[in-house]
Design an enzyme around this catalytic site. Sequence first.
Site, mmCIF file in Angstrom:
data_model
loop_
_atom_site.group_PDB
_atom_site.id
_atom_site.type_symbol
_atom_site.label_atom_id
_atom_site.label_comp_id
_atom_site.label_asym_id
_atom_site.label_seq_id
_atom_site.Cartn_x
_atom_site.Cartn_y
_atom_site.Cartn_z
ATOM 1 N N HIS A 1 27.499 34.905 18.751
ATOM 2 C CA HIS A 1 28.100 34.479 20.024
ATOM 3 C C HIS A 1 26.998 34.120 21.036
ATOM 4 C CE1 HIS A 1 31.213 34.615 23.263
ATOM 5 N NE2 HIS A 1 30.159 34.938 23.994
ATOM 6 N N GLU A 2 26.046 35.019 21.207
ATOM 7 C CA GLU A 2 24.984 34.773 22.187
ATOM 8 C C GLU A 2 24.104 33.600 21.746
ATOM 9 O OE1 GLU A 2 25.590 36.041 24.871
ATOM 10 O OE2 GLU A 2 26.871 37.707 24.246
ATOM 11 N N HIS B 1 25.537 30.484 23.059
ATOM 12 C CA HIS B 1 25.127 30.272 24.459
ATOM 13 C C HIS B 1 23.672 29.794 24.510
ATOM 14 C CE1 HIS B 1 28.660 31.821 26.472
ATOM 15 N NE2 HIS B 1 28.572 33.011 25.920
ATOM 16 N N GLU C 1 31.366 28.975 27.138
ATOM 17 C CA GLU C 1 32.100 29.813 26.175
ATOM 18 C C GLU C 1 32.542 29.005 24.960
ATOM 19 O OE1 GLU C 1 32.780 33.144 25.840
ATOM 20 O OE2 GLU C 1 31.275 33.314 27.409
#
Length: 499
Positions: free
Chosen positions: A263-264, A267, A293
């Site tokens: 997830h990170e 980003h 997101e």
Amino acid sequence: MPVTAAYSELLNRLQRVQHLNSIAEMLAWDEQVNLPPGAAALRGSQHAALADVLHNALTEPRHETLLRSLAANLALLTDDQRIVLDWAWREFKRAKTLPASFVREKAELASRAFHVWVRARQDSDFEAFRPCLERQLELARTEAELLGFGDRPYDYFLDRHDPGTTTETVNRLFTELRAGLVPLVRRLLDSPVRPNLECLRGFTVASQQALVNDLVRRLGFDMSCGRLDVSVHPFCSGHGTDVRMTTRFDPDNPLDSLFSAIHETGHGLYEQGLPKEPAGTAFTEAAGMAVHESQSRLWENQVARSAAFWSFFEPRFRAAGPASLAQVSSEQLFLAVNAVGATPIRVDADETTYNLHILLRFDLERRLFSGELAVRDLPDAWAAASSELLGIAPNSDRLGVLQDVHWSAGAFGYFPSYCLGNMLAAQLWEQAHHTLPSLDADIAEGNFAGLLQWLRTEIHTHGRRHNLFALAKRVTGRELSAQPLLDYLKARYEPLYLK
Ligand code: ZN
């Protein structure tokens, strides 16, 4: 003053503001990763001192003179220069309009409310937190009014996080999502098929670290311009050549470190893909929280929970795990990766029910701002909405209305970004399959370069030039809609749970 000279002086000033902002982010990163507990108060003072410097840089008379002189000569500016000016104006106007006393009270309240919230959550005592929340709402209304949104304060906050977003737009999209999602989730939760997460216990932290570090690089994250560290709550901060990400490790839950890191990384890849010049302008900044997101969730969910990904990753995952993993079949493992279950806690939710948690918060925030709902009635309203949407009412304030940190900081209108990001991610994923016919085959071989390059070209490289809705339309040829997310969730979860 000649327009070119004024514009280049403005760029120098924006670059300086960006450097100051990046120092503030570095202090915040360090606070969560390295700071000795005894230095917490010092760090608070350092933040405050830097915030003063930043505020001054943004509101200096010279800054205003430059902005005004450029605004008076719009006809002489290129389209790109106008976009830069427009965003610089917005930031200036906000800094200049909010009185110093207001900004100070907001900062003090956020800090105090955070500690009150931590204690109130521990004690499951909403009444202890209620006065802070009421004051945060008052300040939020004042801020919206000062910035010209007095008649629609919630729109002000939605627009802060995702430019161009209004209550009406979000309401329309969420109504469409809710109509399809509630019955789908009901069917999935009623299924006798249940994943077994216990079977994944016993991964050493060192083996998880090696696995995650290798994967983050393979996904395309440039470790010469970024880092992956450990913190209690995973996050990503920084820009361009210095992107800082974190994850966390639990020997009995290897999927947590894995999916947090992926997830990170989503980003981080976005931040690394944004243009580097001209620094501190609309072109080097992300388009908004929902677009951010969409990038993290696309890699975490659409990519890393897919069958294609696991055909590449399963042997690596097994090699890093304990010997007992041999007893777990590929089907069991894939089901654990795509576990669905109802929980009252948003951050523990799977990707189907997660959206219902957001619909709940959007509805309550909207009613708080319209005056339909009083803060004192929030716990009951929360429980009623939770029963209706998720089929479970939290049995305490801790598991209900007090679970999220956002409201203590006055971060209203932030929650919808998560769900709008899920919608954009699904719409991009659908489009990526049209544009890149070998996408699944590439992912199955551990080759992510084609997808990353496509995201770089279609999303990252534009910075803030287009907002969420314009990006969706440009890249997919269609308006942002809930349908691709619904189609994606059905295609992924129905075959697993409704055999
Ligand atoms: Zn995120």
